[in-house]
Write a protein that holds these residues in place. Structure first.
Motif, PDB file in Angstrom:
ATOM      1  N   ALA A 151       0.834  -1.199   0.000  1.00 39.16           N
ATOM      2  CA  ALA A 151       0.000   0.000   0.000  1.00 39.16           C
ATOM      3  C   ALA A 151       0.873   1.254   0.000  1.00 39.16           C
ATOM      4  O   ALA A 151       0.593   2.225  -0.719  1.00 39.16           O
ATOM      5  CB  ALA A 151      -0.929  -0.004   1.214  1.00 39.16           C
ATOM      6  N   TRP A 152       1.938   1.241   0.806  1.00 38.84           N
ATOM      7  CA  TRP A 152       2.845   2.394   0.832  1.00 38.84           C
ATOM      8  C   TRP A 152       3.591   2.541  -0.491  1.00 38.84           C
ATOM      9  O   TRP A 152       3.875   3.667  -0.928  1.00 38.84           O
ATOM     10  CB  TRP A 152       3.835   2.279   1.982  1.00 38.84           C
ATOM     11  CG  TRP A 152       3.252   2.680   3.299  1.00 38.84           C
ATOM     12  CD1 TRP A 152       3.040   1.900   4.398  1.00 38.84           C
ATOM     13  CD2 TRP A 152       2.776   3.987   3.647  1.00 38.84           C
ATOM     14  NE1 TRP A 152       2.464   2.616   5.407  1.00 38.84           N
ATOM     15  CE2 TRP A 152       2.293   3.918   4.976  1.00 38.84           C
ATOM     16  CE3 TRP A 152       2.708   5.197   2.968  1.00 38.84           C
ATOM     17  CZ2 TRP A 152       1.755   5.015   5.634  1.00 38.84           C
ATOM     18  CZ3 TRP A 152       2.170   6.303   3.624  1.00 38.84           C
ATOM     19  CH2 TRP A 152       1.698   6.212   4.932  1.00 38.84           C
ATOM     20  N   LEU A 153       3.898   1.422  -1.146  1.00 42.27           N
ATOM     21  CA  LEU A 153       4.535   1.506  -2.457  1.00 42.27           C
ATOM     22  C   LEU A 153       3.597   2.184  -3.454  1.00 42.27           C
ATOM     23  O   LEU A 153       4.037   3.004  -4.282  1.00 42.27           O
ATOM     24  CB  LEU A 153       4.918   0.104  -2.943  1.00 42.27           C
ATOM     25  CG  LEU A 153       5.673   0.034  -4.280  1.00 42.27           C
ATOM     26  CD1 LEU A 153       6.983   0.823  -4.204  1.00 42.27           C
ATOM     27  CD2 LEU A 153       5.960  -1.418  -4.649  1.00 42.27           C
ATOM     28  N   CYS A 154       2.315   1.886  -3.380  1.00 43.92           N
ATOM     29  CA  CYS A 154       1.322   2.567  -4.227  1.00 43.92           C
ATOM     30  C   CYS A 154       1.311   4.064  -3.939  1.00 43.92           C
ATOM     31  O   CYS A 154       1.185   4.884  -4.858  1.00 43.92           O
ATOM     32  CB  CYS A 154      -0.069   1.989  -3.990  1.00 43.92           C
ATOM     33  SG  CYS A 154      -0.296   0.294  -4.545  1.00 43.92           S
ATOM     34  N   ALA A 155       1.437   4.431  -2.665  1.00 42.31           N
ATOM     35  CA  ALA A 155       1.430   5.844  -2.292  1.00 42.31           C
ATOM     36  C   ALA A 155       2.664   6.569  -2.827  1.00 42.31           C
ATOM     37  O   ALA A 155       2.566   7.695  -3.321  1.00 42.31           O
ATOM     38  CB  ALA A 155       1.349   5.980  -0.774  1.00 42.31           C
ATOM     39  N   VAL A 156       3.817   5.913  -2.747  1.00 42.40           N
ATOM     40  CA  VAL A 156       5.060   6.534  -3.237  1.00 42.40           C
ATOM     41  C   VAL A 156       5.004   6.735  -4.745  1.00 42.40           C
ATOM     42  O   VAL A 156       5.277   7.831  -5.262  1.00 42.40           O
ATOM     43  CB  VAL A 156       6.277   5.676  -2.848  1.00 42.40           C
ATOM     44  CG1 VAL A 156       7.539   6.197  -3.547  1.00 42.40           C
ATOM     45  CG2 VAL A 156       6.478   5.695  -1.333  1.00 42.40           C
ATOM     46  N   THR A 157       4.645   5.684  -5.474  1.00 43.37           N
ATOM     47  CA  THR A 157       4.567   5.818  -6.932  1.00 43.37           C
ATOM     48  C   THR A 157       3.463   6.783  -7.335  1.00 43.37           C
ATOM     49  O   THR A 157       3.596   7.533  -8.311  1.00 43.37           O
ATOM     50  CB  THR A 157       4.336   4.452  -7.598  1.00 43.37           C
ATOM     51  OG1 THR A 157       3.135   3.853  -7.064  1.00 43.37           O
ATOM     52  CG2 THR A 157       5.521   3.525  -7.375  1.00 43.37           C
ATOM     53  N   ALA A 190     -12.317  -7.942   2.282  1.00 49.41           N
ATOM     54  CA  ALA A 190     -11.365  -6.962   1.750  1.00 49.41           C
ATOM     55  C   ALA A 190     -11.393  -5.653   2.525  1.00 49.41           C
ATOM     56  O   ALA A 190     -10.784  -4.670   2.098  1.00 49.41           O
ATOM     57  CB  ALA A 190     -11.668  -6.693   0.271  1.00 49.41           C
ATOM     58  N   ARG A 191     -12.076  -5.626   3.678  1.00 48.96           N
ATOM     59  CA  ARG A 191     -12.212  -4.363   4.413  1.00 48.96           C
ATOM     60  C   ARG A 191     -10.851  -3.831   4.873  1.00 48.96           C
ATOM     61  O   ARG A 191     -10.568  -2.631   4.767  1.00 48.96           O
ATOM     62  CB  ARG A 191     -13.136  -4.561   5.619  1.00 48.96           C
ATOM     63  CG  ARG A 191     -13.374  -3.277   6.410  1.00 48.96           C
ATOM     64  CD  ARG A 191     -14.374  -3.507   7.524  1.00 48.96           C
ATOM     65  NE  ARG A 191     -15.681  -3.871   7.010  1.00 48.96           N
ATOM     66  CZ  ARG A 191     -16.714  -4.208   7.778  1.00 48.96           C
ATOM     67  NH1 ARG A 191     -16.572  -4.251   9.098  1.00 48.96           N
ATOM     68  NH2 ARG A 191     -17.880  -4.518   7.238  1.00 48.96           N
ATOM     69  N   GLY A 192      -9.995  -4.688   5.386  1.00 51.88           N
ATOM     70  CA  GLY A 192      -8.668  -4.252   5.827  1.00 51.88           C
ATOM     71  C   GLY A 192      -7.857  -3.690   4.682  1.00 51.88           C
ATOM     72  O   GLY A 192      -7.187  -2.658   4.823  1.00 51.88           O
ATOM     73  N   ALA A 193      -7.893  -4.376   3.547  1.00 50.95           N
ATOM     74  CA  ALA A 193      -7.159  -3.894   2.365  1.00 50.95           C
ATOM     75  C   ALA A 193      -7.692  -2.536   1.929  1.00 50.95           C
ATOM     76  O   ALA A 193      -6.923  -1.635   1.558  1.00 50.95           O
ATOM     77  CB  ALA A 193      -7.296  -4.902   1.229  1.00 50.95           C
ATOM     78  N   LEU A 194      -9.010  -2.361   1.982  1.00 47.38           N
ATOM     79  CA  LEU A 194      -9.619  -1.093   1.580  1.00 47.38           C
ATOM     80  C   LEU A 194      -9.149   0.042   2.483  1.00 47.38           C
ATOM     81  O   LEU A 194      -8.806   1.131   1.998  1.00 47.38           O
ATOM     82  CB  LEU A 194     -11.136  -1.230   1.629  1.00 47.38           C
ATOM     83  CG  LEU A 194     -11.940   0.018   1.229  1.00 47.38           C
ATOM     84  CD1 LEU A 194     -11.642   0.405  -0.211  1.00 47.38           C
ATOM     85  CD2 LEU A 194     -13.430  -0.239   1.414  1.00 47.38           C
ATOM     86  N   LEU A 195      -9.113  -0.200   3.794  1.00 47.84           N
ATOM     87  CA  LEU A 195      -8.664   0.832   4.722  1.00 47.84           C
ATOM     88  C   LEU A 195      -7.193   1.186   4.496  1.00 47.84           C
ATOM     89  O   LEU A 195      -6.806   2.364   4.561  1.00 47.84           O
ATOM     90  CB  LEU A 195      -8.886   0.372   6.166  1.00 47.84           C
ATOM     91  CG  LEU A 195     -10.359   0.235   6.602  1.00 47.84           C
ATOM     92  CD1 LEU A 195     -10.447  -0.332   8.010  1.00 47.84           C
ATOM     93  CD2 LEU A 195     -11.066   1.583   6.514  1.00 47.84           C
ATOM     94  N   ARG A 196      -6.374   0.185   4.231  1.00 48.87           N
ATOM     95  CA  ARG A 196      -4.951   0.455   3.956  1.00 48.87           C
ATOM     96  C   ARG A 196      -4.783   1.285   2.684  1.00 48.87           C
ATOM     97  O   ARG A 196      -3.978   2.211   2.629  1.00 48.87           O
ATOM     98  CB  ARG A 196      -4.190  -0.878   3.846  1.00 48.87           C
ATOM     99  CG  ARG A 196      -3.980  -1.580   5.162  1.00 48.87           C
ATOM    100  CD  ARG A 196      -3.008  -2.746   5.037  1.00 48.87           C
ATOM    101  NE  ARG A 196      -3.621  -3.889   4.360  1.00 48.87           N
ATOM    102  CZ  ARG A 196      -4.330  -4.839   4.970  1.00 48.87           C
ATOM    103  NH1 ARG A 196      -4.539  -4.761   6.281  1.00 48.87           N
ATOM    104  NH2 ARG A 196      -4.832  -5.846   4.301  1.00 48.87           N
ATOM    105  N   LEU A 197      -5.558   0.939   1.659  1.00 51.37           N
ATOM    106  CA  LEU A 197      -5.471   1.679   0.403  1.00 51.37           C
ATOM    107  C   LEU A 197      -5.907   3.138   0.595  1.00 51.37           C
ATOM    108  O   LEU A 197      -5.216   4.065   0.160  1.00 51.37           O
ATOM    109  CB  LEU A 197      -6.348   1.015  -0.660  1.00 51.37           C
ATOM    110  CG  LEU A 197      -6.378   1.738  -2.014  1.00 51.37           C
ATOM    111  CD1 LEU A 197      -5.037   1.611  -2.724  1.00 51.37           C
ATOM    112  CD2 LEU A 197      -7.502   1.201  -2.891  1.00 51.37           C
TER     113      LEU A 197
END
Length: 458
Positions: A151-157, A190-197
Motif C-alpha cells: 500500500a505504501w509503495l502505491c502511495a510513493v509511486t 477486503a475491508r482491511g485492504a480497503l482501509l490500507r489503500l
C-alpha cells in the motif's frame, strides 16, 4: 534479467540515446531549461507560473548542476527514464501474465515512436510515462496481495505520478477509484485492504495538495485566456490515439481483447486486473475529454504518453492467455514490431517543421555582431530559446504582439530582429515598416522556422 530483455533494453537504449544533441532546443525545451536554471527555490517559483508540477525541473536542476546544461546533458534524463520504462513495462507484463507477456510488452515499447521522440526532449513526458507504469505495477501488486508495505509503495509511486504532470492527477484518481470499487465489491474480507489503500492514497493526495492549489490557480488563468490546443473531434482523437499506440499495435491489442471476450466470456480470471488497467488507460482520457468540452481543450498526444506502455502490457497479457500456440503469439508481436521499426528509426531524428534552429541562428548572428548592436526577439515565448544559445543578452524591448514588432524601434547603430516564424508574411511587414521609417535593411537571414533581420540607419 533474461537475456531477451537485455537485448530489448539494449535496442531501446540505442534508439533513445542516439545523437541526443543533434538539434537545437525548441521553445518548450528552453522553458524547461530556464525554469531549472537558477537556485532550487527559483525552480519552484518559475515552475509555478506554468501548467505542470515541478518534479522534472527538480531533476534537471540536479543533473545540470553536475553535468552542465548542454543539449545532451539536459536530454539525458529523459533518455534514461524512457529506457527504464522498457524494464518497468516488462515487470508490469510479468505481474499481469508472466514473463512472456512482459517480453512482448517490452519489445513493443522499445519501438514506440512517441517514447523515442520524448526521450530526445528536455520535457517531463518520459519521466511521467515511467512513473505511470510503475504506479500500475504497484497497484496490481496491492490487488494481488494487499499488504501495508505494498500500500505504501502505491502511495510513493502515486506521489511521483502526481508531481510529474497534470494528467497524473487524472491517472491517480482513475486508478484509485477503480481499485477502491474492486475492493468494495469483494465485501467484508477486503475491508482491511480497503482501509490500507484509502489511508496511504490519502497521504499521497495530501502531499500533492499544495501544488494542486497552484495548478488550480493556473487553470483559472488558462480558462480566462487563450490556449493553443484545438477542440477534439473524432479525427483529432483518432490521430492522437495512434500517435500513442501505433496502428499495428492497436489492432493487435483490440483483437486480443475481443478474442478474450469471446473465448472467456464466462470466466472471471484476471478480470479485476484488466478492469484496473483499462481504467488507467481510458479514465484519464475521459476526464480530459470532459474538461476539453466543458472548460478548455487540454487533450494532446504527449499528455497521454503513459497510455502506450499500459496498453502494450494489457495487450501482451491478454494475448499470452489466449488458447493460441506461443509460436503464433510471438509471430504476431514480431510482425507488429516489424511494422513499427521504420517509424521508430525515424523518431530518432524527430525534427518537425515547427522546431526552430536557434543554434544556427545565434551562431550566424554572433559571427556578424558589432559592439553597440541592439537585439529584440519575437514572439516572447522564443526568448528563452534564444538566450540558451546567446547567453544573458539584454534585449532592447519586450515585444508582446505583432503590432509591436512592426512598429519601428529607436536604436543607436544597428538593430537585430530575431523572429520565430509563427505568422505568414510578418517578416515582410517588418521589413516594409522599417524601410518606410527611413532605415536600411542590411540583411535578412533565414534559418529553420526562424529569421534574422539586421537594420541600420541610412
Amino acid at each position: 534479467m533474461p537475456v531477451a530483455l537485455m537485448l530489448i533494453a539494449a535496442v531501446a537504449a540505442t534508439l533513445r540515446f542516439w545523437d541526443l544533441g543533434h538539434r537545437s532546443l525548441w521553445i518548450d525545451e528552453a522553458y524547461s531549461w530556464f525554469q531549472a536554471n537558477g537556485t532550487f527555490a527559483e525552480v519552484f517559483t518559475r515552475t509555478a507560473s506554468d501548467n505542470y508540477p515541478p518534479l522534472h525541473n527538480m531533476v534537471l536542476w540536479a543533473v545540470s548542476g553536475v553535468f552542465g546544461d548542454s543539449e545532451t546533458a539536459l536530454r539525458a534524463p529523459s533518455a534514461v527514464f524512457a529506457t527504464l520504462n522498457v524494464v518497468a513495462v516488462f515487470l508490469l507484463g510479468c505481474r499481469l501474465a508472466g514473463p512472456a507477456a512482459g517480453l512482448l510488452a517490452a519489445l513493443l515499447l522499445a519501438l514506440s515512436p512517441i517514447e523515442i521522440e520524448q526521450a530526445h526532449q528536455v520535457r517531463m513526458y518520459a519521466m511521467f510515462s515511467l512513473a505511470a507504469t510503475l504506479h500500475l505495477w504497484a497497484m496490481l501488486g496491492f490487488l494481488e496481495r494487499p499488504s501495508m508495505r505494498r500500500a505504501w509503495l502505491c502511495a510513493v509511486t502515486g506521489t511521483v505520478v502526481l508531481y510529474s504532470h497534470l494528467y497524473g492527477t487524472f491517472l491517480f484518481a482513475a486508478s484509485a477509484v477503480t481499485l477502491t470499487a474492486i475492493l468494495l465489491a469483494r465485501g467484508r474480507p477486503a475491508r482491511g485492504a480497503l482501509l490500507r489503500l484509502i489511508a496511504t492514497q490519502s497521504v499521497a493526495a495530501i502531499i500533492f495538495l499544495p501544488w494542486l492549489v497552484i495548478l488550480a490557480r493556473r487553470a483559472m488563468t488558462v480558462v480566462d485566456g487563450s490556449f493553443w490546443i484545438p477542440l477534439p473531434d473524432a479525427g483529432y482523437l483518432l490521430e492522437n490515439t495512434l500517435r500513442v499506440i501505433p496502428a499495428p499495435a492497436a489492432i493487435l491489442i483490440l483483437l486480443a481483447l475481443a478474442a478474450r471476450i469471446v473465448l472467456h466470456s464466462r470466466r472471471r480470471e484476471g478480470g479485476a486486473a484488466i478492469l484496473l488497467m483499462l481504467s488507467a488507460i481510458l479514465g484519464p482520457l475521459a476526464i480530459a475529454l470532459a474538461l476539453s468540452f466543458a472548460v478548455k481543450p487540454i487533450l494532446i498526444d504527449r499528455y497521454m504518453i503513459f497510455a502506450g506502455p499500459l496498453a502494450f502490457a494489457l495487450g501482451a497479457a491478454t494475448l499470452v492467455r489466449l488458447p493460441v500456440p506461443q509460436l503464433l503469439q510471438a509471430a504476431a508481436v514480431l510482425a507488429v514490431a516489424g511494422f513499427m521499426l521504420l517509424p521508430a528509426r525515424a523518431a530518432v531524428s524527430f525534427d518537425p517543421p515547427w522546431f526552430s534552429d536557434w543554434r544556427a541562428l545565434v551562431a550566424g548572428q554572433k559571427s556578424m555582431m558589432r559592439e553597440g548592436d541592439s537585439t529584440v526577439v519575437f514572439p516572447p515565448n522564443a526568448v528563452h530559446a534564444y538566450r540558451y544559445y546567446a547567453g544573458p543578452v539584454e534585449l532592447a524591448a519586450d515585444l508582446q504582439t505583432p503590432e509591436e514588432i512592426v512598429r519601428p524601434l529607436q536604436f543607436e547603430t544597428r538593430l537585430w530582429i530575431v523572429q520565430r516564424l509563427t505568422q505568414p508574411g510578418l517578416g515582410d511587414e517588418i521589413v516594409a515598416a522599417y524601410l518606410a521609417a527611413g532605415h536600411r535593411l542590411v540583411g535578412r537571414y533565414d534559418f529553420k522556422n526562424c529569421s534574422l533581420f539586421l537594420f541600420s540607419h541610412q
